[in-house]
Write a protein that holds these residues in place. Structure first.
Motif, PDB file in Angstrom:
ATOM      1  N   GLU A 113     -87.699 -15.251 -71.840  1.00 31.81           N
ATOM      2  CA  GLU A 113     -88.602 -14.106 -72.003  1.00 31.81           C
ATOM      3  C   GLU A 113     -89.968 -14.400 -71.382  1.00 31.81           C
ATOM      4  N   GLY A 114     -90.405 -15.649 -71.499  1.00 34.06           N
ATOM      5  CA  GLY A 114     -91.690 -16.040 -70.909  1.00 34.06           C
ATOM      6  C   GLY A 114     -91.681 -15.926 -69.397  1.00 34.06           C
ATOM      7  N   GLU A 117     -92.134 -12.259 -68.586  1.00 37.24           N
ATOM      8  CA  GLU A 117     -93.514 -11.813 -68.831  1.00 37.24           C
ATOM      9  C   GLU A 117     -94.471 -12.337 -67.773  1.00 37.24           C
ATOM     10  N   ALA A 118     -94.230 -13.579 -67.306  1.00 40.22           N
ATOM     11  CA  ALA A 118     -95.128 -14.194 -66.329  1.00 40.22           C
ATOM     12  C   ALA A 118     -94.733 -13.864 -64.888  1.00 40.22           C
TER      13      ALA A 118
END
Length: 395
Positions: A113-114, A117-118
């Motif tokens: 998920e990171g 998002e990034a």
């Protein structure tokens, strides 16, 4: 994640290893064991989580120094992932290694998920994260989600070995044998040394024949042909220490299986030849067996039979000696050594061994009969020696 290969699934789950990207191997931090929950510091005035009490003298207990926890493995680089995402991946690997698959799954999910998002666009790193999370699902018996993550990993990195192997295991656990067979076959195009895939192909072939009959191959999905460039690229990849150790262990196991099969065959052939009276050929089979298992007592006593039948009494005695060193109370070894001593005309030693047989088992009728014969031969031998000994003249 190391490159150790998984074992075929049993009861819905398969063994797997998380891809290691860390150089260190620290002890699991307390925060990592709680599935991502932060470690709360003790309240002021508390020692090791319990409220501090005044001592009888009115003083307060001193706070004990807790041992430092090595978390250096968390900061190891992980591909192209930024530090905060690399940390999540490394913690997931550590938790997986210590059997905390649910907690590891959470860390890999946070890392995936990171990346979204990034805006991280690194197919190789995302492939590994999905493959690692698939390994967690497989360990927890969630084959459906394992397959989904393997599919995502393979979309990012086609012909990636570990997602293929894990998906094959998941398909097999769901009894989707045709798809499992195809994936295992694809894996072996990439690496022919994966014994788990060979074993699974052998097992699935039997299942598919039972399920689909003689035309089972026609019912298989098409097996993709891995491009030669991909095969070469995979073979040129440097292997990790874990992968090298796993391969060495598999090779040792395979060699042990091969030797055991060879030993069993040779021994059976030797026994069959003895029954047919072909003692020289049987002797050769037992001798070859002894090169594989020199400490197998029965081989020495079996070979002693052949040597006795061939009138090679001294060699038979030596084999019986070897058997008795391995099993000091072996009745067969004592009995056959007695026969060897008899052939060597050492009737006293033969008598001693036969008496030992009867001490161990008074019901051995052959030993009783042979003892009578040997006793007679010993008596005759003593008489012959007395007759041939010249008498001294009295002066």
């Amino acid at each position: 994640m190391g490159n150790a290969q998984e074992k075929p699934p049993g009861g819905g789950g398969g063994a797997a290893s998380a891809d290691q990207a860390t150089a260190g191997s620290g002890t699991r931090s307390r925060g990592g064991s709680s599935g991502g929950k932060p470690h709360m510091a003790p309240e002021k005035g508390a020692v090791n989580g319990t409220q501090r009490e005044n001592s009888p003298a009115g003083g307060q207990e001193k706070k004990e120094d807790s041992p430092a926890v090595d978390t250096s493995y968390l900061d190891a680089p992980a591909g192209a992932l930024p530090p905060h995402l690399a940390r999540l991946k490394n913690e997931g690997n550590h938790l997986f290694k210590h059997g905390q698959f649910g907690d590891a799954l959470e860390k890999y999910t946070q890392a995936i998920e990171g990346c979204a998002e990034a805006g991280i666009d690194s197919p190789e790193d995302l492939c590994i994260l999905y493959s690692n999370r698939a390994a967690c699902y497989l360990k927890e018996g969630n084959s459906t989600d394992c397959i989904q993550d393997c599919n995502k990993a393979l979309e990012l990195q086609p012909y990636s070995l570990k997602p293929l192997l894990r998906r094959a295991m998941a398909y097999e656990s769901l009894e989707r044998y045709r798809k499992a067979y195809v994936d295992y076959k694809t894996v072996l195009q990439l690496d022919t040394g994966i014994q788990a895939a060979h074993d699974s192909i052998h097992r699935l072939t039997k299942m598919l024949i039972e399920q689909d009959g003689p035309e089972w191959r026609q019912k298989l999905p098409e097996i993709p042909v891995v491009p030669l460039s991909v095969q070469l690229q995979h073979r040129e990849k440097p292997i990790s220490i874990e992968q090298a150790q796993a391969r060495a262990a598999r090779a040792a196991q395979e060699e042990a299986r091969r030797k055991e099969a060879r030993f069993t065959l040779l021994k059976q052939e030797g026994n069959s030849l003895v029954k047919k009276g072909h003692f020289q050929e049987a002797l050769e089979k037992y001798s070859e067996c002894l090169t594989i298992k020199p400490d197998e007592c029965a081989l020495h006593t079996n070979r002693a039979i052949c040597l006795l039948k061939l009138n090679r009494f001294e060699e038979a005695r030596q084999d019986c000696d070897s058997a008795l060193q391995l099993e000091p109370n072996n009745k067969k070894a004592f009995y056959r050594r007695a026969l060897a001593f008899k052939g060597l005309q050492d009737y006293l030693s033969a008598s001693s061994d036969l008496q030992e047989v009867l001490r161990l088992d008074p019901n051995v009728r052959e030993a009783e009969q042979e003892l009578e014969v040997v006793t007679g031969l010993l008596r005759q031998s003593l008489m012959d020696n007395t007759m041939h000994t010249p008498r001294e003249k009295v002066v």
